[in-house]
Design a protein around this motif. Sequence first.
Motif, PDB file in Angstrom:
ATOM      1  N   LEU A   7       0.827  -1.204   0.000  1.00  0.00           N
ATOM      2  CA  LEU A   7       0.000   0.000   0.000  1.00  0.00           C
ATOM      3  C   LEU A   7       0.862   1.256   0.000  1.00  0.00           C
ATOM      4  O   LEU A   7       0.605   2.197  -0.757  1.00  0.00           O
ATOM      5  N   ASN A   8       1.888   1.281   0.830  1.00  0.00           N
ATOM      6  CA  ASN A   8       2.774   2.452   0.892  1.00  0.00           C
ATOM      7  C   ASN A   8       3.464   2.683  -0.453  1.00  0.00           C
ATOM      8  O   ASN A   8       3.633   3.824  -0.883  1.00  0.00           O
ATOM      9  N   HIS A   9       3.861   1.611  -1.108  1.00  0.00           N
ATOM     10  CA  HIS A   9       4.519   1.716  -2.404  1.00  0.00           C
ATOM     11  C   HIS A   9       3.585   2.365  -3.428  1.00  0.00           C
ATOM     12  O   HIS A   9       3.946   3.340  -4.094  1.00  0.00           O
ATOM     13  N   TYR A  10       2.383   1.815  -3.559  1.00  0.00           N
ATOM     14  CA  TYR A  10       1.426   2.371  -4.515  1.00  0.00           C
ATOM     15  C   TYR A  10       1.040   3.802  -4.143  1.00  0.00           C
ATOM     16  O   TYR A  10       0.916   4.658  -5.015  1.00  0.00           O
ATOM     17  N   GLN A  11       0.814   4.050  -2.855  1.00  0.00           N
ATOM     18  CA  GLN A  11       0.375   5.385  -2.442  1.00  0.00           C
ATOM     19  C   GLN A  11       1.446   6.421  -2.733  1.00  0.00           C
ATOM     20  O   GLN A  11       1.148   7.516  -3.225  1.00  0.00           O
ATOM     21  N   THR A  12       2.701   6.102  -2.461  1.00  0.00           N
ATOM     22  CA  THR A  12       3.795   7.037  -2.744  1.00  0.00           C
ATOM     23  C   THR A  12       3.897   7.308  -4.235  1.00  0.00           C
ATOM     24  O   THR A  12       4.036   8.456  -4.670  1.00  0.00           O
ATOM     25  N   TRP A  13       3.816   6.249  -5.034  1.00  0.00           N
ATOM     26  CA  TRP A  13       3.878   6.375  -6.490  1.00  0.00           C
ATOM     27  C   TRP A  13       2.725   7.238  -7.003  1.00  0.00           C
ATOM     28  O   TRP A  13       2.916   8.159  -7.804  1.00  0.00           O
ATOM     29  N   LEU A  14       1.517   6.980  -6.512  1.00  0.00           N
ATOM     30  CA  LEU A  14       0.340   7.739  -6.923  1.00  0.00           C
ATOM     31  C   LEU A  14       0.440   9.193  -6.471  1.00  0.00           C
ATOM     32  O   LEU A  14       0.127  10.112  -7.237  1.00  0.00           O
ATOM     33  N   ASP A  15       0.899   9.420  -5.244  1.00  0.00           N
ATOM     34  CA  ASP A  15       1.061  10.788  -4.737  1.00  0.00           C
ATOM     35  C   ASP A  15       2.048  11.579  -5.594  1.00  0.00           C
ATOM     36  O   ASP A  15       1.830  12.761  -5.880  1.00  0.00           O
ATOM     37  N   ASP A  16       3.144  10.947  -5.993  1.00  0.00           N
ATOM     38  CA  ASP A  16       4.139  11.626  -6.832  1.00  0.00           C
ATOM     39  C   ASP A  16       3.533  12.041  -8.164  1.00  0.00           C
ATOM     40  O   ASP A  16       3.704  13.182  -8.608  1.00  0.00           O
ATOM     41  N   PHE A  17       2.817  11.136  -8.835  1.00  0.00           N
ATOM     42  CA  PHE A  17       2.183  11.470 -10.106  1.00  0.00           C
ATOM     43  C   PHE A  17       1.080  12.512  -9.917  1.00  0.00           C
ATOM     44  O   PHE A  17       0.899  13.383 -10.769  1.00  0.00           O
ATOM     45  N   THR A  18       0.369  12.427  -8.824  1.00  0.00           N
ATOM     46  CA  THR A  18      -0.701  13.397  -8.560  1.00  0.00           C
ATOM     47  C   THR A  18      -0.120  14.792  -8.405  1.00  0.00           C
ATOM     48  O   THR A  18      -0.632  15.762  -8.981  1.00  0.00           O
ATOM     49  N   ARG A  19       0.945  14.907  -7.633  1.00  0.00           N
ATOM     50  CA  ARG A  19       1.600  16.200  -7.418  1.00  0.00           C
ATOM     51  C   ARG A  19       2.054  16.807  -8.750  1.00  0.00           C
ATOM     52  O   ARG A  19       1.828  17.992  -9.015  1.00  0.00           O
ATOM     53  N   ILE A  20       2.679  16.006  -9.590  1.00  0.00           N
ATOM     54  CA  ILE A  20       3.154  16.484 -10.897  1.00  0.00           C
ATOM     55  C   ILE A  20       1.970  16.902 -11.760  1.00  0.00           C
ATOM     56  O   ILE A  20       1.989  17.978 -12.379  1.00  0.00           O
ATOM     57  N   SER A  21       0.938  16.081 -11.816  1.00  0.00           N
ATOM     58  CA  SER A  21      -0.245  16.397 -12.628  1.00  0.00           C
ATOM     59  C   SER A  21      -0.910  17.682 -12.168  1.00  0.00           C
ATOM     60  O   SER A  21      -1.301  18.518 -12.992  1.00  0.00           O
ATOM     61  N   LEU A  22      -1.030  17.854 -10.863  1.00  0.00           N
ATOM     62  CA  LEU A  22      -1.640  19.075 -10.325  1.00  0.00           C
ATOM     63  C   LEU A  22      -0.791  20.304 -10.635  1.00  0.00           C
ATOM     64  O   LEU A  22      -1.315  21.351 -11.014  1.00  0.00           O
TER      65      LEU A  22
END
Length: 177
Positions: A7-22
């Motif tokens: 979960l931490n792996h996916y969440q970190t990966w998703l958070d990174d892409f979310t930050r860039i997209s935003l």
Amino acid sequence: MIHSILLNHYQTWLDDFTRISLSHGLCQQHITQWHRLAITTSPTLDGSVIEIVIPQRLLPITRTARLESCTVDPGLTKNTDYTLLPGVLLSECYRLGKSRLADQLQMLFRLHVQPGMRQTLTLLCWCELATGKDMREWYALHLPLPEMLRQWLTIKQRAYRGLKTLTEDYIRATRPL
């Protein structure tokens, strides 16, 4: 809070892409509500149970509960061809040994580029996986024309109360500023 490498792996990966997209204005600010992940259990066709990562917003739709502890041994595979939730779903498909489903989804993403189609397919597929549905029906989806696929999606969404509304919200959240 659940402590899971997966979960931490996916969440970190998703958070990174979310930050860039935003930061580039590629999606709306409320996409962050969609990008909170959880782990739940899913029945399989053989009667066993697997643990699966799913967006928290889909838990009430699938009538599944968040796990407080996780026994998943993360055989992590990241699908970097697709970012955000589609990438996490594809990665989960591969982790769960459903590479044929992941390949089918990628083909559908390439064939059906109409606005909202990728998001609709992603959320519906996650619901089907989380509830243990037989996924064989998904393997012929590259054959119908876009309108037939849209009708199939509408019928399938009806099995999950509130999914259509959530999907519309997710589609709005993924629109550029």
